[in-house]
Write a protein that holds these residues in place. Structure first.
Motif, PDB file in Angstrom:
ATOM      1  N   ASP A  64       0.854  -1.191   0.000  1.00  0.00           N
ATOM      2  CA  ASP A  64       0.000   0.000   0.000  1.00  0.00           C
ATOM      3  C   ASP A  64       0.891   1.242   0.000  1.00  0.00           C
ATOM      4  O   ASP A  64       1.043   1.938   1.009  1.00  0.00           O
ATOM      5  N   VAL A  65       1.505   1.491  -1.154  1.00  0.00           N
ATOM      6  CA  VAL A  65       2.448   2.613  -1.294  1.00  0.00           C
ATOM      7  C   VAL A  65       2.127   3.356  -2.595  1.00  0.00           C
ATOM      8  O   VAL A  65       1.531   2.787  -3.517  1.00  0.00           O
ATOM      9  N   PRO A  66       2.527   4.631  -2.682  1.00  0.00           N
ATOM     10  CA  PRO A  66       2.340   5.350  -3.947  1.00  0.00           C
ATOM     11  C   PRO A  66       3.157   4.689  -5.055  1.00  0.00           C
ATOM     12  O   PRO A  66       4.213   4.114  -4.803  1.00  0.00           O
ATOM     13  N   CYS A  67       2.668   4.787  -6.266  1.00  0.00           N
ATOM     14  CA  CYS A  67       3.380   4.182  -7.397  1.00  0.00           C
ATOM     15  C   CYS A  67       4.478   5.121  -7.875  1.00  0.00           C
ATOM     16  O   CYS A  67       4.207   6.237  -8.333  1.00  0.00           O
ATOM     17  N   VAL A  84       7.528  -4.304  -7.070  1.00  0.00           N
ATOM     18  CA  VAL A  84       6.521  -3.856  -6.104  1.00  0.00           C
ATOM     19  C   VAL A  84       5.231  -3.582  -6.867  1.00  0.00           C
ATOM     20  O   VAL A  84       5.255  -2.950  -7.927  1.00  0.00           O
ATOM     21  N   VAL A  85       4.097  -4.071  -6.332  1.00  0.00           N
ATOM     22  CA  VAL A  85       2.788  -3.832  -6.947  1.00  0.00           C
ATOM     23  C   VAL A  85       2.009  -2.895  -6.029  1.00  0.00           C
ATOM     24  O   VAL A  85       1.519  -3.315  -4.976  1.00  0.00           O
ATOM     25  N   PRO A  86       1.905  -1.611  -6.381  1.00  0.00           N
ATOM     26  CA  PRO A  86       1.151  -0.674  -5.537  1.00  0.00           C
ATOM     27  C   PRO A  86      -0.333  -1.078  -5.488  1.00  0.00           C
ATOM     28  O   PRO A  86      -0.954  -1.330  -6.521  1.00  0.00           O
ATOM     29  N   LEU A  87      -0.863  -1.126  -4.286  1.00  0.00           N
ATOM     30  CA  LEU A  87      -2.213  -1.636  -4.079  1.00  0.00           C
ATOM     31  C   LEU A  87      -3.259  -0.853  -4.865  1.00  0.00           C
ATOM     32  O   LEU A  87      -4.138  -1.448  -5.504  1.00  0.00           O
ATOM     33  N   ASN A  88      -3.189   0.465  -4.858  1.00  0.00           N
ATOM     34  CA  ASN A  88      -4.200   1.275  -5.542  1.00  0.00           C
ATOM     35  C   ASN A  88      -4.210   1.013  -7.045  1.00  0.00           C
ATOM     36  O   ASN A  88      -5.270   0.938  -7.676  1.00  0.00           O
ATOM     37  N   GLU A  89      -3.029   0.884  -7.621  1.00  0.00           N
ATOM     38  CA  GLU A  89      -2.941   0.642  -9.059  1.00  0.00           C
ATOM     39  C   GLU A  89      -3.456  -0.765  -9.407  1.00  0.00           C
ATOM     40  O   GLU A  89      -4.112  -0.955 -10.436  1.00  0.00           O
TER      41      GLU A  89
END
Length: 846
Positions: free
Chosen positions: A687-690, A734-739
């Protein structure tokens, strides 16, 4: 796959999500007047063509259109629309009755069982239907309103001056007699030659004849008293009002050709004390009419036939009685006919011309008589050659074509006062001449025939009519629905008497009147079902004014925004529904002039052998088997990934497996297996910014393309883009959660079970189905960097990424300093560096 662990646990979560959607009524659509109705939302009415619930259930060809409408409906719902997406059953029909004949089981039992099978299969595919709106044409309340609409037609006539239906009460007020009114009703009685099947015990439509003959049933032609609907009065409107509709041009053309508008003249030919009127689109060729042909059923045939020809004529008439209109018309390649012995007089030159009968002329078309001009009509030419009849040229072709069989415009020859005139002028002059001498008149004619609306079978809506003293009467509205009584058996007697005549207590009423015993065709219920979906539980009207106003609202003539189904309904169902809708519009019951605004025909799905799916070929694929092996989402996705929706496509289980692997990749972006074999959240999901601009660009490209492609119904290309996006997530560290959730959002209409499950496991609270549709960020689509190919001496050696606005020196330096390029130029002298902006760098070294 059934003997090994599934790549993701679809068999566990798919039924669970379907149960939740059912329990929570996720896809229920409120109506005007409901407490939760939001009138500020725009409406979107998306509809699948009414399925007939057969005993064999669905095969994988059926869900193709259903999946397309479900994707659109789910997306529109999340884009802020009130979406009406209902499902129901066209449940009257001959197959259920045939089963009743064989088994003695009431058709209602068979139909209920078949509906249950279809409904179970549809629910297993996760379609977002509003099941609170489910209807069946056999439901008593639905029958009530089908009968009520029929009585609207029965109680109306077509006002020629206003060009619309009006109540016959207006004529009664003007003092018209009953006989005069009955002669103009939109629903009327007529004795017509029909396709009668004694072993099926019913009349068949022309389009049904070959199907039932191929199954071994007898079909013969005979005249029967039938209820007809005067659809011909709407012929011009049915043509003109097609233009504003968003339909495939091919379907529009099919309808126009079926209606068959033609301009020409009626011409009167004297014949043995009678006057035979023919219609021709080429009155300019009258001087070339060298014989006349009557339909074998023409009422004058018996009167004009000479004693010498009687035996041959009678035998020919008997042979024609067994043929359908299709066999006599388009399918009739071998011309046949018999001379009656009589002669008619050609009105333009007074010449006597022989009168024949032939099966290619039918009473249902035009006047049942034609003037034959063999020089300029292909059919007449073939007939004249076969029977050695005169062929006289009356049109000179404009080019150097042969005049025999020439049908295009030209110049009149051998035509008396028309000689030398071009076709258009010759037409106008001969019609003026005919009218001035009372020998004919201008006329517009249509090929369309009035709709034969009677069937003699049991499993159909009874007509809400009674008979007394030779007159027919409407059953009062308060007595509707009029339901068919149970019978001891459903076996046809072999005579044209309808099955309902067996129910004497039902037929014979205390006041001495008797009920009409014919039933309506299957088309009746499917003519108006889209209206009932809008207000299915209304007991006071077939649709409320409020519901009709809202769901039919907008600036388009059609009520349904999107109608998806097969091309097999291109003419009849669509034409009949349009006709009923226009009558209801004329009488003030609906506000739209058309039922369906946009029409899309999905392509046929063939078996894996490339043939049409059928039991006899053994190539039918049951969706239950596919769902069991690969899951509902895999079936849904594959149906849309096979190719453009409108194309014909062969089924492939390998294709299903490939799509299943894609869904498994989406699952594995989110989850990984621990040592106990349990699926746990992937450590890559954070859960981090992309911060990865390339990944962010792919995500927003995907949102934009999938949104656009759904609107265009380009589902296969939308899926391709989501595969690209999934690959980008798979290769990311890393796979950002929001994206990642953005991908789940746009994949959701295609694979609703998988995406809801992943979303929930990753902490999502509200269902995706209830979430707002994502919007792409245009800024994320702007490319700051570009990729350039690097060549050494013209051969590809590497690729570099540089700023979009990098100067030439920076590009050259970057290209020369990659490891692969250094290896290639080591020990060589760089002679030149060529930079092609935006494309490549070529290093010349030796």
């Amino acid at each position: 796959m059934s003997d090994k662990r599934k790549p993701f646990p679809f068999d566990e979560f798919e039924p669970a999500w379907q149960a939740r959607w059912d329990a929570e009524k996720t896809f229920r659509t409120p109506n005007p007047g409901d407490a939760d109705f939001d009138a500020s939302k725009p409406k979107f009415y998306v509809l699948d063509m009414f399925p007939y619930p057969s005993g064999s259930g669905l095969h994988v060809g059926h869900p193709e259109g259903y999946t397309a409408t479900d994707i659109i409906g789910r997306a529109k719902r999340r884009q802020g629309f009130n979406v009406l997406h209902p499902m129901g059953w066209d449940s009257f029909g001959l197959p259920a009755e045939q089963y009743a004949i064989k088994t003695g089981q009431h058709p209602a039992i068979t139909t209920t069982q078949n509906i249950a099978t279809f409904k179970r299969q549809l629910k297993s595919l996760g379609f977002g239907y509003d099941w609170d709106r489910e209807i069946a044409t056999t439901d008593p309340e639905y029958v009530r309103w089908t009968q009520w609409i029929f009585l609207q037609l029965y109680s109306s006539y077509f006002n020629e001056e206003e060009g619309k239906a009006k109540p016959v009460a207006e004529l009664e007020a003007k003092g018209w007699t009953r006989e005069q009114i009955d002669a103009v009703r939109l629903a009327f009685v007529h004795e017509a030659p029909v396709n009668w099947s004694p072993d099926l015990g019913t009349v068949l439509a022309n389009e049904e004849v070959e199907e039932w003959r191929s199954k071994g049933h007898i079909v013969e032609r005979r005249p029967l008293r039938q209820w007809m609907l005067r659809i011909t009065k709407y012929a011009q409107r049915l043509i003109d009002e097609l233009d504003p509709l968003d339909w495939p041009e091919g379907i529009k053309l099919l309808q126009k050709n079926w209606i068959g508008r033609s301009e020409g003249a009626e011409v009167d030919f004297p014949l043995d004390g009678h006057t035979v009127t023919v219609f021709t689109t080429r009155p300019d060729t009258l001087f070339g009419a060298t014989y006349m042909v009557l339909a074998p059923e023409h009422p004058y045939v018996t009167e004009i036939t000479t004693a010498e020809q009687k035996a041959a004529v009678d035998a020919y008439i008997a042979a024609c009685a067994a043929k359908s209109d299709l066999e006599r018309g388009d399918l009739n390649k071998d011309k046949s006919g018999v001379f009656t012995g009589a002669y008619a007089t050609n009105p333009v030159n007074g010449e006597k011309i022989p009168v024949w009968i032939a099966d290619y002329v039918m009473m249902g078309y035009g006047t049942g008589a034609i003037m034959a001009v063999p020089a300029h009509d292909e059919r007449d030419f073939e007939f004249a050659k076969k029977f050695d009849l005169p062929i006289v040229q009356v049109v000179q072709p404009n080019g150097d074509q042969d005049w025999q069989g020439y049908t295009d415009p030209g110049t009149a020859v051998n035509s008396g006062f028309l000689d030398g005139l071009p076709t258009a002028e010759a037409k106008a002059k001969i019609i003026d001449w005919l009218e001035s001498g009372s020998k004919g008149k201008r006329r517009v004619q249509f090929k369309l025939r009035d709709w034969l609306f009677s069937r003699q079978r049991y499993w159909g809506e009874p007509f809400p009519l009674t008979w007394k003293d030779g007159n027919h009467y409407a059953v009062p509205d308060a007595e509707l629905p009029l339901l068919a009584p149970p019978l001891e058996d459903y076996k046809p007697s072999g005579s044209p008497e309808p099955l309902l005549t067996k129910a004497r207590e039902w037929v014979e009423l205390p006041d001495g009147s008797i009920r009409e015993t014919n039933t309506m065709p299957q088309w009746a219920g499917s003519c108006w079902y889209y209206l009932r979906y809008c207000d299915p539980r209304n007991s006071g009207r077939f649709i409320s004014n409020e519901a009709e106003s809202y769901w039919g609202g907008g600036d388009k003539p059609g009520m349904v925004d999107l109608y998806v189904g097969g091309t097999e309904h291109a003419v009849l169902h669509l034409l009949y529904a349009r006709f009923w809708h226009k009558v209801l519009f004329d009488l003030g019951h609906v506000r739209t002039t058309e039922p369906f605004q946009k029409l899309v025909n999905q392509g046929l799905i063939l078996g894996e052998d490339g043939q049409k799916m059928s039991k006899s070929r053994g190539n039918v694929v049951n969706p239950d088997d596919v769902v069991r092996e690969y899951g509902a989402d895999s079936l849904r996705l594959y149906e849309m990934f096979m190719g453009p929706l409108e194309q014909v496509k062969p089924w492939s289980m390998k294709g299903v497996e490939g799509v299943s692997r894609f869904l498994a990749r989406v699952w594995r972006v989110a989850f990984e297996e621990n040592q106990a074999g349990e699926w746990v959240n992937s450590s890559k999901i954070q859960d981090v910014p992309c911060s990865d601009k390339a990944l962010l660009k792919v995500v927003h490209e995907t949102i934009k393309k999938v949104t656009d492609d759904i609107a265009k119904m380009s589902f296969n290309t939308a899926i391709s883009q989501m595969m690209v996006c999934t690959n980008a997530f798979t290769s990311a560290e890393v796979v950002p959660l929001n994206e990642f959730r953005a991908l789940l959002h746009v994949l959701n209409p295609f694979a609703p079970h998988l995406t809801e499950e992943i979303h929930a496991r990753l902490g999502g609270s509200a269902m995706l189905a209830d979430s707002e549709w994502p919007k792409h960020d245009e800024a994320a689509l702007v490319t700051d960097e570009i990729e350039l190919v690097v060549q050494v001496n013209g051969k590809l050696r590497d690729k570099i990424v540089v700023a979009k606005d990098a100067d030439q020196a920076t590009v050259e330096s970057t290209a020369l300093n990659t490891a692969k390029v250094k290896e290639q130029i080591d020990g060589k002298t760089v002679r030149k560096v060529i930079v092609v902006p935006g494309r490549l760098v070529n290093i010349v070294a030796n």
